[in-house]
Design a protein around this motif. Structure first.
Motif, PDB file in Angstrom:
ATOM      1  N   MET A 144      -9.973  34.065 -29.178  1.00 57.18           N
ATOM      2  CA  MET A 144     -10.187  34.885 -30.372  1.00 57.18           C
ATOM      3  C   MET A 144      -9.235  34.436 -31.462  1.00 57.18           C
ATOM      4  O   MET A 144      -8.039  34.235 -31.209  1.00 57.18           O
ATOM      5  N   THR A 145      -9.766  34.260 -32.653  1.00 53.97           N
ATOM      6  CA  THR A 145      -8.935  33.945 -33.812  1.00 53.97           C
ATOM      7  C   THR A 145      -8.971  35.144 -34.749  1.00 53.97           C
ATOM      8  O   THR A 145     -10.054  35.618 -35.114  1.00 53.97           O
ATOM      9  N   ILE A 146      -7.790  35.648 -35.082  1.00 50.99           N
ATOM     10  CA  ILE A 146      -7.695  36.783 -35.999  1.00 50.99           C
ATOM     11  C   ILE A 146      -6.874  36.349 -37.214  1.00 50.99           C
ATOM     12  O   ILE A 146      -6.042  35.453 -37.126  1.00 50.99           O
ATOM     13  N   ARG A 147      -7.155  37.002 -38.330  1.00 48.56           N
ATOM     14  CA  ARG A 147      -6.493  36.644 -39.595  1.00 48.56           C
ATOM     15  C   ARG A 147      -5.881  37.887 -40.214  1.00 48.56           C
ATOM     16  O   ARG A 147      -6.495  38.961 -40.213  1.00 48.56           O
ATOM     17  N   ALA A 148      -4.693  37.732 -40.775  1.00 46.43           N
ATOM     18  CA  ALA A 148      -4.016  38.861 -41.419  1.00 46.43           C
ATOM     19  C   ALA A 148      -4.838  39.358 -42.609  1.00 46.43           C
ATOM     20  O   ALA A 148      -5.352  38.577 -43.402  1.00 46.43           O
ATOM     21  N   PHE A 149      -4.952  40.669 -42.723  1.00 48.43           N
ATOM     22  CA  PHE A 149      -5.735  41.286 -43.788  1.00 48.43           C
ATOM     23  C   PHE A 149      -4.880  41.648 -44.982  1.00 48.43           C
ATOM     24  O   PHE A 149      -5.338  41.661 -46.097  1.00 48.43           O
ATOM     25  N   ASP A 150      -3.619  41.981 -44.743  1.00 47.46           N
ATOM     26  CA  ASP A 150      -2.710  42.457 -45.805  1.00 47.46           C
ATOM     27  C   ASP A 150      -2.589  41.457 -46.919  1.00 47.46           C
ATOM     28  O   ASP A 150      -2.360  40.321 -46.771  1.00 47.46           O
TER      29      ASP A 150
END
Length: 150
Positions: A144-150
């Motif tokens: 899984m690749t997740i990306r910062a939203f802030d």
């Protein structure tokens, strides 16, 4: 039976319940939204984080380009996980895949309860291996690749 035998039997029963995937009391490694990464669901094998930095270049005659910091690039985490459906059940893989299309940022929380930040799921790559005669996989891996939203 002695008191020591009773203590051993009680400890063995409690340990069996702890190791069981049905109790849901396995230590949590990470939590993304409502999904808990643990040995009882999807065990995180390792994680990597990458952060990029943006620098604009201004060409100069006869000199090296001048650089100016223009901000931070995206922060991404890669979480390779493994699931053994015969032991943990296949449900956990589909639970995390079901969270992805919700199209909203999710809180990433560490095992110690620290909120790392808001993240979105960018991709999930799934691999199945070690098949049973009926075609079901004995081992599921996903990255899984997740990306910062802030």
């Amino acid at each position: 039976m002695s008191i020591l035998d009773n203590i051993r039997r009680d400890a063995k029963n409690r340990l069996g319940k702890f190791l069981s995937s049905q109790t849901g009391n396995a230590p949590v490694m990470f939590m993304l939204g409502g999904f808990k990464f643990s040995i009882a669901s999807a065990a995180v094998q390792e994680w990597s984080r990458s952060t990029s930095y943006r620098w604009a270049a201004q060409e100069r005659f006869g000199k090296v380009d001048a650089l100016q910091f223009t901000g931070y690039g995206p922060e991404r985490w890669t979480l390779p996980c493994i699931v053994f459906p015969d032991w943990q059940g296949i449900r956990s893989t589909y639970q995390i895949i079901a969270v992805a299309p919700e199209n909203k940022p999710l809180k990433l929380i560490s095992a110690k309860g620290n909120v790392i930040g808001q993240y979105v799921i960018e991709s999930i790559e799934e691999t199945q291996s070690f098949f049973k005669p009926d075609g079901d996989a004995r081992r599921l891996e996903f990255v899984m690749t997740i990306r910062a939203f802030d």
